[in-house]
Write a protein that holds these residues in place. Sequence first.
Motif, PDB file in Angstrom:
ATOM      1  N   THR A  67       0.331  -6.372   9.011  1.00 33.72           N
ATOM      2  CA  THR A  67       0.333  -7.766   8.578  1.00 33.72           C
ATOM      3  C   THR A  67      -1.042  -8.183   8.072  1.00 33.72           C
ATOM      4  OG1 THR A  67       2.074  -8.315  10.169  1.00 33.72           O
ATOM      5  CG2 THR A  67       0.769 -10.146   9.300  1.00 33.72           C
TER       6      THR A  67
ATOM      7  N   SER B  79      -1.881  -7.214   4.605  1.00 35.33           N
ATOM      8  CA  SER B  79      -1.097  -7.902   3.580  1.00 35.33           C
ATOM      9  C   SER B  79      -1.774  -9.168   3.069  1.00 35.33           C
ATOM     10  CB  SER B  79       0.295  -8.259   4.122  1.00 35.33           C
ATOM     11  OG  SER B  79       0.224  -9.307   5.081  1.00 35.33           O
TER      12      SER B  79
ATOM     13  N   LEU C  82       6.122  -4.775   6.667  1.00 32.71           N
ATOM     14  CA  LEU C  82       5.021  -5.106   7.562  1.00 32.71           C
ATOM     15  C   LEU C  82       5.327  -4.556   8.949  1.00 32.71           C
ATOM     16  CD1 LEU C  82       4.321  -8.826   6.532  1.00 32.71           C
ATOM     17  CD2 LEU C  82       3.404  -6.715   5.547  1.00 32.71           C
TER      18      LEU C  82
END
Length: 325
Positions: free
Chosen positions: A185, A188, A212
Amino acid sequence: MFSRPFRQTFTLLAAAALSITTLSACGSSDAVEAGSAGDELQGTKYIIGSKDFTENIVLGKLAVHLLKAHGAEVVDKTNLGGTVANRKALESKEIDMYWDYSGTGWIEFLKNTEPIQDSAEQFKATAEADLEKNKIRWIGPTPLNNTYALAIRSEKATELGVKTVSDVAELARTSPKDVTICIETEFSTRDDGLPGLSKAYDMNIPKNNISLLDTGVVYTETDKGETCNFGEVFTTDGRIAALDLTVLEDDKKFFPIYNAAMTLRDETYQKSPAVEKVLQPLIAKLDDTTMQELNAQVDVEGMEPGKVASDWLGKQGFLGSDGAA
């Protein structure tokens, strides 16, 4: 390197190792005698945090054992969370120190957009700016460079004909269905993560192709090749070799250099500058190969991070005659 049946067995072992790490990372049963290596830190107390992935937990445990062996009272708060959680905890005095990385400091904390390619200059610029602007001191750097990379199963790399990140960007244009990617995560959203990488390489990955996942799962899913062909990895991770993953060349040199260093508030440092003297011999020995081996002991062999740290410190003579666990 390994056959597919071995890899499937490894996946199960890795999952078990991750469970062990999660359960045990916040505390260790390893006993290191306070002051067994010296008394430079006698009368000091430190709360030591760490991020929540294997390497940073191991680094945190190394510091816990080493500072205790030099007379400090140590509270172990390793495996505290991600980068933001640790930095906020440091700034708010919930912890006194944790290991971070020069590229993270430069991009995330100091909000620079262009990395410095020379490792010594990158560290110097990060350390000086963070001290001046935020009163955060960096002790280091270690030789290890735990930068990001994209990896793929070796046989799949041959099948798709990819060797560089530019090859992946081209594949995303010609055969987008093949560019499936597993990432954390945090990766990202970071400027030095997927958003910046996509911009630098003019790479358009469909959102539906991005999964994710937790750090350890990224490696196992990249190895399986069912959820994703490509995975975000750390270059000092022992699972790269164990899973026979191929690391793709960052041919545009997008990713910054990530030399690890201990970060602490300057006020903490000024109370006992001897902490730098205690840490520097450890820091000098932490190169890529050493860190890959320590990481593999946790993620491949299933050992507890605290024991990996104390065993290695003992073998290196850092804990004194009475300090080995």
